[in-house]
Every structure is written in C-alpha cells, then in structure tokens.
Design a protein around this motif. Sequence first.
Motif, mmCIF file in Angstrom:
data_model
loop_
_atom_site.group_PDB
_atom_site.id
_atom_site.type_symbol
_atom_site.label_atom_id
_atom_site.label_comp_id
_atom_site.label_asym_id
_atom_site.label_seq_id
_atom_site.Cartn_x
_atom_site.Cartn_y
_atom_site.Cartn_z
ATOM 1 N N VAL A 114 0.853 -1.092 0.100
ATOM 2 C CA VAL A 114 0.054 -0.025 0.031
ATOM 3 C C VAL A 114 0.976 1.275 0.013
ATOM 4 N N ASN A 115 0.616 2.121 -0.792
ATOM 5 C CA ASN A 115 1.676 3.159 -1.111
ATOM 6 C C ASN A 115 0.646 4.544 -1.200
ATOM 7 N N THR B 103 -4.303 9.899 -2.973
ATOM 8 C CA THR B 103 -4.272 8.835 -3.653
ATOM 9 C C THR B 103 -3.438 7.453 -3.101
ATOM 10 N N ILE B 104 -4.306 6.379 -2.947
ATOM 11 C CA ILE B 104 -3.563 5.092 -2.347
ATOM 12 C C ILE B 104 -3.436 4.106 -3.562
ATOM 13 N N TYR B 105 -2.225 3.649 -3.553
ATOM 14 C CA TYR B 105 -2.043 2.564 -4.427
ATOM 15 C C TYR B 105 -1.759 1.246 -4.026
ATOM 16 N N LEU B 106 -2.500 0.224 -4.132
ATOM 17 C CA LEU B 106 -2.486 -1.168 -3.829
ATOM 18 C C LEU B 106 -1.938 -2.069 -4.766
ATOM 19 N N THR C 162 -6.119 1.438 -7.580
ATOM 20 C CA THR C 162 -6.041 2.702 -7.271
ATOM 21 C C THR C 162 -7.182 3.237 -6.499
ATOM 22 N N ASN C 163 -7.015 3.924 -5.514
ATOM 23 C CA ASN C 163 -7.869 4.508 -4.810
ATOM 24 C C ASN C 163 -7.837 6.044 -4.578
ATOM 25 N N SER C 164 -8.815 6.656 -5.055
ATOM 26 C CA SER C 164 -8.700 8.125 -5.049
ATOM 27 C C SER C 164 -9.998 8.848 -3.998
ATOM 28 N N ARG C 165 -9.097 9.628 -2.844
ATOM 29 C CA ARG C 165 -10.137 10.058 -1.876
ATOM 30 C C ARG C 165 -10.596 11.515 -2.119
ATOM 31 N N TYR C 166 -12.065 11.686 -2.095
ATOM 32 C CA TYR C 166 -12.350 13.095 -1.832
ATOM 33 C C TYR C 166 -13.247 13.348 -0.748
ATOM 34 N N GLY C 167 -12.732 13.895 0.515
ATOM 35 C CA GLY C 167 -13.279 14.094 1.751
ATOM 36 C C GLY C 167 -13.411 12.688 1.907
ATOM 37 N N GLN C 168 -15.036 12.574 2.369
ATOM 38 C CA GLN C 168 -15.464 11.265 2.867
ATOM 39 C C GLN C 168 -15.795 10.089 2.107
#
Length: 125
Positions: A49-50, A55-58, A72-78
């Motif tokens: 996990v980076n 942005t979180i890359y697994l 790939t996870n992209s976070r926008y607030g909650q």
Amino acid sequence: MPNALKLALMSAALLVAVDAWGQISTLATCTRSANLLACVDADGNAYSVNTVGSTIYLRGFEAAGKRYWAQTNSRYGQLTFFTGIASDGETWVGYNRRVGWTTINRFSSSGGSSARFTCSRVAGC
C-alpha cells in the motif's frame, strides 16, 4: 470472489475505516515506511500500500490463483473511489463512504461479483 479482490477491498476498508497503518493483522508480516506498507502472509500472498497525497496505490500477488493485481483509490473528503485490475483480466470498481464511525462499501467486478457491506469501528464488518 477471488482472495486478491477480498484482500484489496478489506485493505481499502481498513485504511479508510481505521486510518491506522500500524494496526495490521498478526497473520501477515509487514514492513512500513512513511508512505509504503508491504506485507506477506503465511500462504505466500503479498501486497503493498503506497500513499501519494490523497491517492492510495495497492499492488499484490495472490498465491492460490497465481495472479498479480493492482488497485488505485482516490479520496475526496469522506468518499473514496477505487478501480482495480488483475493479471487474468478481471477488473473491479467501487467506493467507500465514511459516515461518522461507519464505512459503507460497494463494489462490482467483471467476474460477476458485487456486494454492499457496512463496517463500523465498534462492531466491525
């Protein structure tokens, strides 16, 4: 659902719901730096996990299916959106939405799997 997808979704849910990188299960051996967490379990599954900004890359390897995967996870607030792909061609999309101490998770995959589940810091998933 393949173990890699479950592992990716639970890893993402854990990161979003708990926001604690150091509290990873004792079933895996992990190494951690400021932005990277890399783990290997007793079955030979591995994942990392980076984080880069929001942005979180697994990335990982599923020993049973002998396949590699990336998400790939992209976070926008909650709200966190994620997309993933495995070496056998399976793809998946979904989101996690945090509401207080609860996280609502939804995903679907090209392999026909889909689910919606809720996790709580108090009750778990």
